[in-house]
Design a protein around this motif. Sequence first.
Motif, short mmCIF file in Angstrom:
data_model
loop_
_atom_site.label_atom_id
_atom_site.label_comp_id
_atom_site.label_asym_id
_atom_site.label_seq_id
_atom_site.Cartn_x
_atom_site.Cartn_y
_atom_site.Cartn_z
N ARG A 3 -6.68 7.60 3.95
CA ARG A 3 -5.66 7.45 4.99
C ARG A 3 -4.38 6.86 4.42
O ARG A 3 -3.28 7.31 4.74
CB ARG A 3 -6.21 6.55 6.11
CG ARG A 3 -5.24 6.40 7.28
CD ARG A 3 -5.92 5.90 8.55
NE ARG A 3 -6.68 4.67 8.31
CZ ARG A 3 -8.00 4.59 8.40
NH1 ARG A 3 -8.72 5.65 8.70
NH2 ARG A 3 -8.63 3.43 8.19
N ASN A 4 -4.50 5.87 3.53
CA ASN A 4 -3.32 5.27 2.91
C ASN A 4 -2.60 6.27 2.01
O ASN A 4 -1.37 6.32 1.96
CB ASN A 4 -3.73 4.04 2.10
CG ASN A 4 -4.21 2.90 2.98
OD1 ASN A 4 -3.83 2.81 4.15
ND2 ASN A 4 -5.04 2.04 2.43
N GLN A 5 -3.41 7.07 1.29
CA GLN A 5 -2.83 8.10 0.42
C GLN A 5 -2.07 9.13 1.26
O GLN A 5 -0.96 9.54 0.90
CB GLN A 5 -3.96 8.78 -0.37
CG GLN A 5 -3.52 9.91 -1.27
CD GLN A 5 -4.67 10.50 -2.06
OE1 GLN A 5 -5.14 9.88 -3.01
NE2 GLN A 5 -5.15 11.68 -1.66
N ASP A 6 -2.67 9.55 2.35
CA ASP A 6 -2.03 10.54 3.22
C ASP A 6 -0.74 9.99 3.83
O ASP A 6 0.25 10.72 3.97
CB ASP A 6 -2.98 10.97 4.34
CG ASP A 6 -4.11 11.86 3.83
OD1 ASP A 6 -4.02 12.32 2.67
OD2 ASP A 6 -5.07 12.08 4.59
N LYS A 7 -0.73 8.71 4.20
CA LYS A 7 0.48 8.10 4.76
C LYS A 7 1.61 8.12 3.74
O LYS A 7 2.77 8.39 4.07
CB LYS A 7 0.20 6.66 5.19
CG LYS A 7 -0.58 6.54 6.48
CD LYS A 7 -0.75 5.06 6.85
CE LYS A 7 -1.51 4.92 8.16
NZ LYS A 7 -1.68 3.49 8.54
N LEU A 8 1.25 7.82 2.49
CA LEU A 8 2.26 7.82 1.43
C LEU A 8 2.83 9.21 1.23
O LEU A 8 4.06 9.40 1.19
CB LEU A 8 1.64 7.30 0.13
CG LEU A 8 2.55 7.35 -1.10
CD1 LEU A 8 3.77 6.46 -0.89
CD2 LEU A 8 1.78 6.92 -2.35
N ASP A 54 3.67 -1.36 5.34
CA ASP A 54 3.09 -0.50 6.37
C ASP A 54 2.15 -1.32 7.26
O ASP A 54 2.12 -1.15 8.47
CB ASP A 54 2.32 0.65 5.72
CG ASP A 54 1.89 1.70 6.72
OD1 ASP A 54 2.77 2.28 7.38
OD2 ASP A 54 0.68 1.94 6.84
N THR A 55 1.39 -2.23 6.61
CA THR A 55 0.49 -3.10 7.37
C THR A 55 1.27 -4.02 8.28
O THR A 55 0.90 -4.24 9.43
CB THR A 55 -0.38 -3.93 6.41
OG1 THR A 55 -1.14 -3.06 5.59
CG2 THR A 55 -1.33 -4.83 7.20
N GLU A 102 2.82 11.75 3.26
CA GLU A 102 3.57 12.17 4.45
C GLU A 102 4.97 11.59 4.42
O GLU A 102 5.96 12.28 4.72
CB GLU A 102 2.83 11.72 5.72
CG GLU A 102 3.52 12.17 7.00
CD GLU A 102 2.76 11.76 8.24
OE1 GLU A 102 3.10 12.21 9.33
OE2 GLU A 102 1.80 10.95 8.12
N ALA A 103 5.08 10.31 4.03
CA ALA A 103 6.39 9.66 3.96
C ALA A 103 7.25 10.31 2.88
O ALA A 103 8.46 10.53 3.07
CB ALA A 103 6.21 8.17 3.68
N ASN A 161 -10.31 4.52 4.26
CA ASN A 161 -9.01 3.86 4.26
C ASN A 161 -8.16 4.30 3.09
O ASN A 161 -6.93 4.43 3.20
CB ASN A 161 -9.18 2.34 4.22
CG ASN A 161 -9.64 1.78 5.55
OD1 ASN A 161 -9.43 2.41 6.59
ND2 ASN A 161 -10.27 0.62 5.52
#
Length: 216
Positions: free
Chosen positions: A5-10, A90-91, A12-13, A2
């Motif tokens: 995944r959270n790091q990658d979402k950040l 995001d959640t 990517e944004a 997780n």
Amino acid sequence: MNKKRNQDKLLEAVFKKAQSEDAPDSANGIATHIHRALETSCTQPISVDAIRGYFTKFKKEEDFNISQVAKDQFAMYVGKTDFKDFLNKDTRKVINKKRYQFLITVLILVIAFFMYDSTRKKCMIWDTNRYVKIHCEEANAKPINRMLLNNFKKLNPECSSSFFFDASGAPKVWYYKKGKGDLDLYSMPGIHPVNGKTLNDITLYMIKAHLCDSLK
């Protein structure tokens, strides 16, 4: 898992935002663009080299960690207070999306049920003392007549004038004579639901002769 995944979402944004702002299409160009944007909101923005390193590793899908300071600054860059705020919103988006999908699913099921229910019983049949809906494939089914379905009923006699006649003296009951003292009474004119014989208007004579001899 997780955490990555959270790091990658950040990231990517962050990189999508930079590209939407027409940042140069290179690791150094994007890193410089983000660094300059952070200079306006951070007293000590993360360096161009650090941002470029994150961008390069992200594109190569390598495993790496971002410092908490970098996470918070990146979150600020995409319009959030800090990294925690980024994760919370995001959640909430995920939760709201799931709720929306659930509501849509329920709505579709409800509509489908009512569509199915409105088409599955298009016929009716006589059942003891009234018509009821049935599937048209069932034995002895007949097309629905809403007037009969809602209003035509077999009645139990009451020995009162108001049961048989309205205020003007017109009949409110129709009958079929099966034998002496044996009348089928119905709430509407028409035909007998079983044998198809025409029903007759009730009369005082028939009432006194077969049902209520004391009625005046």
